[in-house]
Motif scaffolding. Structure first.
Motif: not given
Length: 121
Positions: A37-43
């Motif tokens: 989820i955090k990586l999606r936000q990073l993207g």
């Protein structure tokens, strides 16, 4: 969050990128779902930053898929970079809606999250 992160190089680009990436990294052992989820936000944050820098219009109603399409159309993202962005989006959505992520998927996501900035800077 400390500087002993695999994502320390993001500090020079944007503190938010570093915060999201290290949050993803730190959550890995205890909650791989949060990692994706955090990586999606990073993207999303990186795509929005890139769009703003290139003068590509978007707002809070612009989906990540639409923003990536606009980026690709306007600045012709390298194919592998576009695919990495989409993978973060898809895997992050899966983690959000299916509530469970295996460590292997989260580790793959961390690898991708590390590669995306390499492709745009």
């Amino acid at each position: 969050m400390d500087d002993k992160s695999n994502f320390a190089f993001l500090q020079e680009h944007d503190p938010l990128f570093f915060q999201l990436a290290t949050s993803a990294e730190h959550a890995f052992a205890s909650d791989p779902n949060i990692t994706l989820i955090k990586l999606r936000q990073l993207g999303e944050a990186m795509a929005q930053d890139l769009a703003a820098r290139c003068g590509i219009e978007f707002d809070d109603k612009t989906s990540q898929a639409d923003l990536l399409f606009k980026l690709n159309r306007e600045i012709r993202l390298e194919t592998n970079v576009a695919e990495l962005f989409h993978t973060l989006r898809i895997e992050g959505n899966r983690a959000t809606h299916q509530f469970k992520t295996q460590h292997k998927e989260a580790l793959d996501g961390l690898r991708i999250g590390y590669l995306v900035p390499s492709g745009i800077w």
